[in-house]
Design an enzyme around this catalytic site. Structure first.
Site, PDB file in Angstrom:
ATOM      1  CD  GLU A 179      -7.595  12.865   4.141  1.00  0.00           C
ATOM      2  OE1 GLU A 179      -7.903  11.714   3.755  1.00  0.00           O
ATOM      3  OE2 GLU A 179      -7.011  13.689   3.405  1.00  0.00           O
ATOM      4  NE  ARG A 198       4.721  13.483  10.747  1.00  0.00           N
ATOM      5  CZ  ARG A 198       4.072  12.610   9.961  1.00  0.00           C
ATOM      6  NH1 ARG A 198       3.657  11.475  10.457  1.00  0.00           N
ATOM      7  NH2 ARG A 198       3.868  12.882   8.695  1.00  0.00           N
ATOM      8  NE  ARG A 224      -7.789   6.810   9.543  1.00  0.00           N
ATOM      9  CZ  ARG A 224      -7.104   6.577   8.435  1.00  0.00           C
ATOM     10  NH1 ARG A 224      -5.846   6.160   8.491  1.00  0.00           N
ATOM     11  NH2 ARG A 224      -7.676   6.743   7.257  1.00  0.00           N
ATOM     12  CG  ASP A 246      -2.073   0.938   1.101  1.00  0.00           C
ATOM     13  OD1 ASP A 246      -2.341   1.409  -0.023  1.00  0.00           O
ATOM     14  OD2 ASP A 246      -2.733   1.216   2.126  1.00  0.00           O
ATOM     15  CD  GLN A 303      -2.970   4.898  10.627  1.00  0.00           C
ATOM     16  OE1 GLN A 303      -4.197   4.891  10.509  1.00  0.00           O
ATOM     17  NE2 GLN A 303      -2.171   5.459   9.725  1.00  0.00           N
ATOM     18  CE  LYS A 312      -3.491   2.474   7.428  1.00  0.00           C
ATOM     19  NZ  LYS A 312      -4.363   3.307   6.586  1.00  0.00           N
ATOM     20  CB  THR A 352      -6.265   7.894   1.431  1.00  0.00           C
ATOM     21  OG1 THR A 352      -6.140   6.875   2.399  1.00  0.00           O
ATOM     22  CG2 THR A 352      -7.638   8.538   1.516  1.00  0.00           C
ATOM     23  CB  THR A 357      -7.516  -4.615   2.501  1.00  0.00           C
ATOM     24  OG1 THR A 357      -6.600  -4.276   3.537  1.00  0.00           O
ATOM     25  CG2 THR A 357      -7.411  -3.604   1.375  1.00  0.00           C
ATOM     26  CG  ASP A 402      -5.917   0.305   3.727  1.00  0.00           C
ATOM     27  OD1 ASP A 402      -5.993  -0.779   4.323  1.00  0.00           O
ATOM     28  OD2 ASP A 402      -4.974   1.107   3.874  1.00  0.00           O
ATOM     29  CD  GLU A 439      -5.517   2.894  -0.125  1.00  0.00           C
ATOM     30  OE1 GLU A 439      -4.668   2.320  -0.838  1.00  0.00           O
ATOM     31  OE2 GLU A 439      -5.408   3.019   1.101  1.00  0.00           O
ATOM     32  CE1 TYR A 491      -0.435   8.628   4.105  1.00  0.00           C
ATOM     33  CE2 TYR A 491       1.767   9.563   4.174  1.00  0.00           C
ATOM     34  CZ  TYR A 491       0.484   9.477   4.676  1.00  0.00           C
ATOM     35  OH  TYR A 491       0.143  10.238   5.768  1.00  0.00           O
ATOM     36  CE1 TYR A 521       3.352   7.715  12.165  1.00  0.00           C
ATOM     37  CE2 TYR A 521       2.110   7.793  14.219  1.00  0.00           C
ATOM     38  CZ  TYR A 521       2.859   8.431  13.239  1.00  0.00           C
ATOM     39  OH  TYR A 521       3.102   9.772  13.355  1.00  0.00           O
ATOM     40  CG  HIS A 528      -4.391  10.660   2.546  1.00  0.00           C
ATOM     41  ND1 HIS A 528      -5.469  10.572   3.397  1.00  0.00           N
ATOM     42  CD2 HIS A 528      -3.537   9.667   2.925  1.00  0.00           C
ATOM     43  CE1 HIS A 528      -5.283   9.573   4.255  1.00  0.00           C
ATOM     44  NE2 HIS A 528      -4.123   9.020   3.992  1.00  0.00           N
ATOM     45  CD  GLU A 575      -6.160   4.879   4.716  1.00  0.00           C
ATOM     46  OE1 GLU A 575      -5.497   4.006   4.109  1.00  0.00           O
ATOM     47  OE2 GLU A 575      -5.660   5.716   5.486  1.00  0.00           O
TER      48      GLU A 575
END
Ligand code: CA
Length: 369
Positions: free
Chosen positions: A319, A109, A198, A93, A201, A214, A305, A218, A194, A164, A95, A205, A100, A162
């Site tokens: 989001e 962050r 959260r 997968d 995650q 995750k 995503t 899927t 996907d 995708e 990104y 992560y 996104h 997600e």
């Protein structure tokens, strides 16, 4: 074959019969084992056919066209069950959406630059769990795990989607060998959801990336759309700055002008456009194999995503609701930050066809249990 759009390929069965390969033609299925007679279509997955490579795929598209033109008998879709169309070998997968990745960077962050320094130099990705890829319609069980702020154990409170696009690899390579061109190896595309927890995650992560948040499920659409059906959707990829390294240079236009639509319990909540994705799938394939990693028939790699620049073009609830700060209002009066038990999410997509009409790329749906 001009003017003919090859239909999508999948695996179906009627009650009491073995699963086998067919193509979806409107609301019906053409049984390829019966119509064309080749043994590869009697298999319970597309893999034996996928292994044969593009010249054979294109010859079969032409035989399908001829069989349909000759009035070959089809089976109503309502009489069949769809199965996972291919045996998933490895699942990667990526990104690839700048919007996104920037949105998630801002949320996860907030005190740093949204994008890490590597992001514009390579398509960031991770290896997912092939064994938990399920066909559209499969129920989705809410996962439990260590939730942020950890360690606290329980069912995820931030179950998300997600949106995708997934790319299905047919022709394999030897270990240590560089892959050829995108069209040499990739048979076609599926729609992907996907599913993502959260809160699991966010805690797990660092520093190695997504794991149990995750890997619980899927979902992919049941019918694989051949690349030939996307001929009119191809556009130059989004401009990239800085220019990527040589092995990531684009040699053909593999941007795709696809439009997704996401519904939650029947209400449209977003329309993400694929066209603006920063990294194109030929670049994903080149990056995934540049170290000599081999491709296997049935490998699946997904775009990450798909989110556009506008709020109603975002491809995940984290989001859309900005991590719960701005819950989505539904027409039944309820609100959603993340998914509740019983919620059904359906993703559809279309592509431009040969005469300006839109081609239906199918759907991927799932209900949370
Ligand atoms: Ca993803």
């Amino acid at each position: 074959m001009s003017g003919f759009t090859p239909p999508p390929y999948g695996v179906f069965s009627r009650p009491g019969e073995a699963p086998r390969v067919g193509v979806k033609v409107g609301d019906a299925v053409l049984d390829l084992a019966a119509a064309l007679g080749d043994d590869v279509f009697a298999a319970p997955s597309l893999n034996p056919f996928l292994a044969l490579g593009r010249p054979v795929w294109q010859a079969v598209h032409e035989r399908v066209r001829a069989a349909l033109a000759d009035g070959a008998e089809t089976i109503p879709l309502a009489e069949v069950r769809s199965h996972l169309p291919f045996e998933v070998a490895d699942y990667v997968d990526f990104y690839c959406s700048l919007e996104h990745a920037s949105n998630l960077g801002r949320m996860f962050r907030p005190d740093e630059e949204p994008l890490k320094p590597n992001w514009r130099h390579l398509p960031v990705g991770y290896h997912g769990r092939a064994g938990t890829v399920v066909v559209s319609g499969s129920p989705i069980r809410r996962p439990s795990g260590q939730r942020a702020p950890g360690p606290e154990f329980g069912p995820s409170r931030k179950l998300d989607i997600e949106v995708e696009l997934g790319f299905v690899v047919g022709a394999p390579t030897e270990l240590g060998e560089r892959a050829g061109s995108f069209e040499d190896h990739v048979f076609g595309v599926v729609l992907v959801n996907d599913w993502s927890a959260r809160d699991i995650q966010a805690w797990e992560y660092v520093p190695l990336g997504p794991f149990l948040g995750k890997s619980f499920a899927t979902s992919v659409s049941a019918w694989v759309v051949p690349l030939e059906a996307l001929a009119h959707a191809r556009v130059p990829g989004r401009e990239q700055d800085p220019e990527p390294l040589d092995y990531l240079r684009r040699s053909a236009p593999w941007g795709l002008d696809l439009e997704f639509e996401v519904t939650l319990n029947g209400q449209v909540i977003s329309r993400p456009p694929y066209r603006g994705m920063y990294w194109t799938p030929d670049q994903m394939l080149a990056h995934m194999t540049v170290n000599g990693a081999s491709l296997r028939t049935g490998d699946l790699f997904a775009s990450g995503t798909v989110s556009g620049t506008e709020p109603d073009q975002r491809g995940s609830l984290i989001e859309i609701s900005w991590n719960g700060a701005e819950p989505l209002k539904l027409t039944d009066g309820s609100t959603r930050a993340f998914l509740e038990d019983g919620d059904t999410v359906t993703i559809t997509a279309t592509a431009p066809g040969p005469g300006g009409e839109r081609i239906d790329l199918g759907e991927v749906t799932g209900t949370v249990r």
